[in-house]
Write a protein that holds these residues in place. Structure first.
Motif, mmCIF file in Angstrom:
data_model
loop_
_atom_site.group_PDB
_atom_site.id
_atom_site.type_symbol
_atom_site.label_atom_id
_atom_site.label_comp_id
_atom_site.label_asym_id
_atom_site.label_seq_id
_atom_site.Cartn_x
_atom_site.Cartn_y
_atom_site.Cartn_z
ATOM 1 N N GLN A 29 0.828 -1.209 0.000
ATOM 2 C CA GLN A 29 0.000 0.000 0.000
ATOM 3 C C GLN A 29 0.864 1.262 0.000
ATOM 4 O OE1 GLN A 29 -2.420 -0.625 3.481
ATOM 5 N NE2 GLN A 29 -4.121 -1.462 2.303
ATOM 6 N N SER A 30 1.903 1.250 0.811
ATOM 7 C CA SER A 30 2.780 2.414 0.902
ATOM 8 C C SER A 30 3.530 2.644 -0.405
ATOM 9 C CB SER A 30 3.777 2.231 2.055
ATOM 10 O OG SER A 30 3.107 2.084 3.289
ATOM 11 N N ALA A 31 3.958 1.553 -1.045
ATOM 12 C CA ALA A 31 4.650 1.681 -2.333
ATOM 13 C C ALA A 31 3.714 2.286 -3.384
ATOM 14 C CB ALA A 31 5.156 0.312 -2.787
ATOM 15 N N TYR A 32 2.453 1.879 -3.362
ATOM 16 C CA TYR A 32 1.476 2.436 -4.305
ATOM 17 C C TYR A 32 1.324 3.942 -4.095
ATOM 18 C CZ TYR A 32 -3.022 3.546 -6.424
ATOM 19 O OH TYR A 32 -4.020 4.133 -7.152
ATOM 20 N N LEU A 33 1.162 4.360 -2.828
ATOM 21 C CA LEU A 33 1.004 5.784 -2.528
ATOM 22 C C LEU A 33 2.253 6.574 -2.901
ATOM 23 C CD1 LEU A 33 -0.763 5.552 0.946
ATOM 24 C CD2 LEU A 33 -1.802 6.189 -1.231
ATOM 25 N N ALA A 34 3.427 5.956 -2.700
ATOM 26 C CA ALA A 34 4.669 6.644 -3.030
ATOM 27 C C ALA A 34 4.813 6.859 -4.530
ATOM 28 C CB ALA A 34 5.856 5.845 -2.498
ATOM 29 N N ILE A 35 4.422 5.851 -5.319
ATOM 30 C CA ILE A 35 4.594 5.922 -6.773
ATOM 31 C C ILE A 35 3.493 6.758 -7.427
ATOM 32 C CG2 ILE A 35 4.620 4.565 -8.903
ATOM 33 C CD1 ILE A 35 5.848 2.278 -7.214
ATOM 34 N N VAL A 36 2.258 6.488 -7.036
ATOM 35 C CA VAL A 36 1.122 7.135 -7.704
ATOM 36 C C VAL A 36 0.841 8.524 -7.140
ATOM 37 C CG1 VAL A 36 -1.347 6.938 -8.211
ATOM 38 C CG2 VAL A 36 0.104 4.902 -8.260
ATOM 39 N N PHE A 55 6.665 6.518 0.979
ATOM 40 C CA PHE A 55 7.917 5.919 0.496
ATOM 41 C C PHE A 55 8.781 5.455 1.669
ATOM 42 C CE2 PHE A 55 12.428 6.384 -0.433
ATOM 43 C CZ PHE A 55 12.561 5.538 -1.522
ATOM 44 N N THR A 56 8.902 6.314 2.682
ATOM 45 C CA THR A 56 9.677 5.971 3.869
ATOM 46 C C THR A 56 9.097 4.735 4.550
ATOM 47 O OG1 THR A 56 10.195 8.302 4.200
ATOM 48 C CG2 THR A 56 10.525 6.840 6.074
ATOM 49 N N ARG A 57 7.775 4.718 4.655
ATOM 50 C CA ARG A 57 7.115 3.578 5.296
ATOM 51 C C ARG A 57 7.336 2.299 4.492
ATOM 52 N NH1 ARG A 57 2.333 5.470 5.095
ATOM 53 N NH2 ARG A 57 2.712 6.908 6.807
ATOM 54 N N ALA A 58 7.271 2.399 3.175
ATOM 55 C CA ALA A 58 7.482 1.224 2.323
ATOM 56 C C ALA A 58 8.894 0.664 2.508
ATOM 57 C CB ALA A 58 7.252 1.589 0.860
ATOM 58 N N ILE A 59 9.884 1.555 2.620
ATOM 59 C CA ILE A 59 11.261 1.117 2.844
ATOM 60 C C ILE A 59 11.379 0.397 4.182
ATOM 61 C CG2 ILE A 59 13.612 1.904 3.283
ATOM 62 C CD1 ILE A 59 12.930 1.959 0.374
ATOM 63 N N ARG A 60 10.802 0.984 5.206
ATOM 64 C CA ARG A 60 10.901 0.375 6.540
ATOM 65 C C ARG A 60 10.290 -1.029 6.551
ATOM 66 N NH1 ARG A 60 9.528 5.672 9.063
ATOM 67 N NH2 ARG A 60 7.372 4.980 9.143
ATOM 68 N N TYR A 61 9.088 -1.145 6.011
ATOM 69 C CA TYR A 61 8.420 -2.456 6.031
ATOM 70 C C TYR A 61 9.124 -3.464 5.127
ATOM 71 C CZ TYR A 61 4.469 -1.084 8.909
ATOM 72 O OH TYR A 61 3.688 -0.695 9.970
#
Length: 249
Positions: free
Chosen positions: A180-187, A194-200
């Motif tokens: 979900q975080s990667a989607y929000l970071a890209i779109v 993006f930070t959250r996606a990296i952490r997870y």
């Protein structure tokens, strides 16, 4: 137009870098830190591989599977399997109750949870060290139920990664949040996401590394390989001590 787009993209990239540097490494509460989460995720993956290879082909960290086995055992009349699953679920519940009791005492006595979390790390390390002495000839249920207790204690004690809930012994929720975080970071160009996606993603990678190391060591060393988890838990306790010194400064 192209120049404007380029500037926007560059600003977005710089925002990502700044957000990553500021938020991924930083923490004010040790129990929510990324580095502690990585260590605990390694332990979570290790224990799943350990129990699957050397202790009856089960995943002692995941009680959802045990609930399914309990229901199927009752339905099919296989009460032995149902009992084995019920014992592991019971030990998981006991772990939650013990953790909450320790946290409640720490909150009243020391006005905070950090004492409880450090004590819980010591309890985990001690229990897993003792498990390393139990030979494979001992029925698996004694070991898997104890590891279910340890898993429960860890899940109940360490539930937040900086600013979001997560698990150190299971990856389903972590994978959903990372996606979900990667989607929000890209779109949506959301640097926080993006930070959250990296952490997870780092937590998931740590879990996979733990499972790989756990599988390899268990094959070559056997039941005593679990002592690595005790060593990592001691390292986690040292991290608390380092943070206490740093925060006082």
């Amino acid at each position: 137009m192209n120049e404007t787009v380029t500037k926007e993209e560059e600003a977005y990239r710089q925002g990502i870098i700044k957000s990553f540097r500021n938020k991924v490494p930083s923490h004010k509460i040790t129990s929510e830190s990324l580095r502690l989460g990585i260590i605990l995720a390694i332990i979570g993956g290790f224990l799943d591989a350990y129990t699957f290879i050397s202790r009856g082909g089960v995943f002692a960290n995941a009680e959802t599977g045990n609930m399914v086995l309990l229901a199927l055992g009752i339905t099919n009349g296989n009460y032995k399997n149902a009992l084995m699953a019920a014992i592991q679920i019971l030990f998981f519940i006991i772990g939650v109750l013990v953790t909450e009791g320790i946290r409640d005492f720490s909150s009243r006595r020391y006005n905070g949870y950090d004492k409880a979390e450090k004590l819980i790390l010591i309890i985990e390390a001690t229990v897993l060290f003792i498990i390393g002495f139990i030979p494979e000839s001992v029925p698996d249920i004694f070991v898997t139920s104890t590891i279910a207790f340890v898993s429960s204690v860890q899940i109940s004690s360490f539930r937040r990664l900086v600013d979001s809930p997560y698990s150190t012994t299971m990856c389903t929720g972590n994978l959903r949040t990372a996606s979900q975080s990667a989607y929000l970071a890209i779109v949506k160009k959301d640097t926080e996401a993006f930070t959250r996606a990296i952490r997870y993603s780092l937590i998931i990678l740590a879990f996979l590394i733990g499972a790989a190391v756990g599988g390899g060591l268990t094959f070559f060393i056997g039941v005593k390989s679990i002592w690595l988890c005790s060593l990592l838990l001691v390292l986690s306790k040292i991290i608390y001590t380092i943070d206490e010194h740093r925060f006082k400064k």
